[in-house]
Enzyme design. Structure first.
Site, mmCIF file in Angstrom:
data_model
loop_
_atom_site.group_PDB
_atom_site.id
_atom_site.type_symbol
_atom_site.label_atom_id
_atom_site.label_comp_id
_atom_site.label_asym_id
_atom_site.label_seq_id
_atom_site.Cartn_x
_atom_site.Cartn_y
_atom_site.Cartn_z
ATOM 1 N N HIS A 104 -0.332 -42.757 -12.573
ATOM 2 C CA HIS A 104 0.072 -43.904 -11.761
ATOM 3 C C HIS A 104 1.139 -44.765 -12.442
ATOM 4 C CE1 HIS A 104 -2.923 -42.722 -8.972
ATOM 5 N NE2 HIS A 104 -3.957 -43.248 -9.574
ATOM 6 N N HIS A 178 -4.423 -47.665 -3.374
ATOM 7 C CA HIS A 178 -5.547 -47.055 -4.110
ATOM 8 C C HIS A 178 -6.882 -47.719 -3.767
ATOM 9 C CE1 HIS A 178 -7.555 -44.782 -7.186
ATOM 10 N NE2 HIS A 178 -6.423 -44.352 -7.720
ATOM 11 N N GLU A 310 -5.753 -41.264 -0.947
ATOM 12 C CA GLU A 310 -4.447 -41.790 -1.344
ATOM 13 C C GLU A 310 -3.343 -40.938 -0.709
ATOM 14 O OE1 GLU A 310 -4.616 -42.146 -5.798
ATOM 15 O OE2 GLU A 310 -6.695 -41.576 -5.331
#
Length: 345
Positions: A104, A178, A310
């Site tokens: 991420h 998220h 996601e």
């Protein structure tokens, strides 16, 4: 819409809370820190509202270490192998925050900055637009990137997210939200029934980096092409800590809005559909939640307390030419839409 102060960072920066309400009583709460969805209240079959996302009561929780609860994640969501990629002949190195890979974008990604927010006039909806300027070299990425995320709560009980990004230099971009969902608003998510509009997934190595193959889900515990309880085959997912953390290849053409997933909770009657323009969706079953995090209203988040869907481009796409590209070149504009549709039955 309502606004209030959610807290103050150590450097004195104020973090604001925006509350979106619709005609049916549903409520979405988003803070400027990380453009983070902190609460989402939707009705069950009896009309009782419940908060269906995991998170914290205060800013301290979000500033501390946590698994990206509700956050807008970027510049590049998911994993990049060994934290390295080459773009136009130049190699870039990123933080290794999920050894041996980057996850991420790093520990100071877009979920760890304060975004600018402004109300957006909407018809039959409430909306707020968040904007953020990510400078050249931010978390190791090239180019200055201007990112926008619009949250819209409609009277049809849809939470719509619209992303856009512009860059002054070629760079990878892959944005997502998220949020961890729990449609029962209480117990674990193993009995919730999932349908994924995906006949293929991207197998991964031991470090959760895709091998490059697009494999069929049929005959595997990853087959959710028919409604299946999340816990039905989860014990067949070997390894530590077990469970699902896989990217699914959506059946429809990328760029076109289509249904990616549907989840139903029989105890509450709540159903959620996920629609997206993205080519993939990462289904994560909360495997690493271990009871060490206490969230809103004193709830302890144990294993499988929430699931993530996601919407995204595929993991490590920057290093895998056969995957849909995440490379953004000026003057192109990155654009992505995701819709969470809530109903009851």
């Amino acid at each position: 819409m309502e606004t209030s102060k959610f807290g103050i960072l150590d450097d004195g920066t104020e973090v604001d809370l925006y509350v979106l309400k619709n005609a049916k009583g549903s409520t979405a709460k988003i803070i400027t820190y990380g453009a983070t969805l902190t609460e989402l209240w939707v009705p069950d079959r009896s009309g009782k509202l419940g908060d269906v996302v995991l998170g914290f009561d205060n800013l301290k929780g979000y500033v501390g270490k946590h698994p990206w609860f509700g956050a807008t994640v970027g510049r590049v969501a998911n994993r990049i192998a060994k934290g390295k990629f080459t773009l136009d002949g130049k190699e870039y190195s990123l933080e290794i925050n999920d050894p041996p890979n980057n996850l991420h974008s790093g520990s100071k990604d877009l979920s760890r900055v304060v975004w600018h927010a402004e109300r957006v006039p909407e018809h039959n909806a409430a909306g707020v637009r968040f904007t953020c300027d990510s400078p050249e070299g931010d978390e190791g990425f090239p180019g200055r990137v201007h990112v926008t995320v619009l949250y819209r709560l409609t009277d049809a009980n849809e939470l719509q997210l619209e992303y856009s990004a512009k860059t002054d230099k070629v760079t990878p971009v892959n944005l997502t939200n998220h949020s961890y969902f729990n449609l029962s608003a209480s117990k674990d998510i193993l009995s919730e029934v999932l349908l994924l509009n995906a006949e293929k997934y991207t197998p991964v190595d031991a470090t959760l980096i895709p091998t490059g193959e697009l494999a069929p889900v049929k005959g595997t515990p990853l087959d959710f092409t028919h409604p299946t309880a999340i816990g039905a085959h989860i014990a067949e997912m070997k390894g530590d800590p077990g469970g699902y953390d896989h990217n699914f290849v959506l059946n429809s053409e990328a760029g076109k809005l289509k249904m990616a997933a549907r989840v139903f909770d029989s105890s509450s009657g709540r159903e959620m559909e996920v629609w997206t323009t993205e080519p993939g969706v990462q289904f994560y079953s909360g495997n690493f939640l271990d009871g060490t995090i206490t969230g809103k209203r004193g709830l302890v988040y144990g294993k499988h307390s929430g699931f993530c869907l996601e919407t995204q481009h595929f993991p490590d796409a920057i290093n895998q030419p056969s995957f849909p590209t995440v490379i953004l070149r000026p003057p192109e504009v990155y654009s992505s839409r995701t819709i969470y549709k809530f109903s009851v039955r």
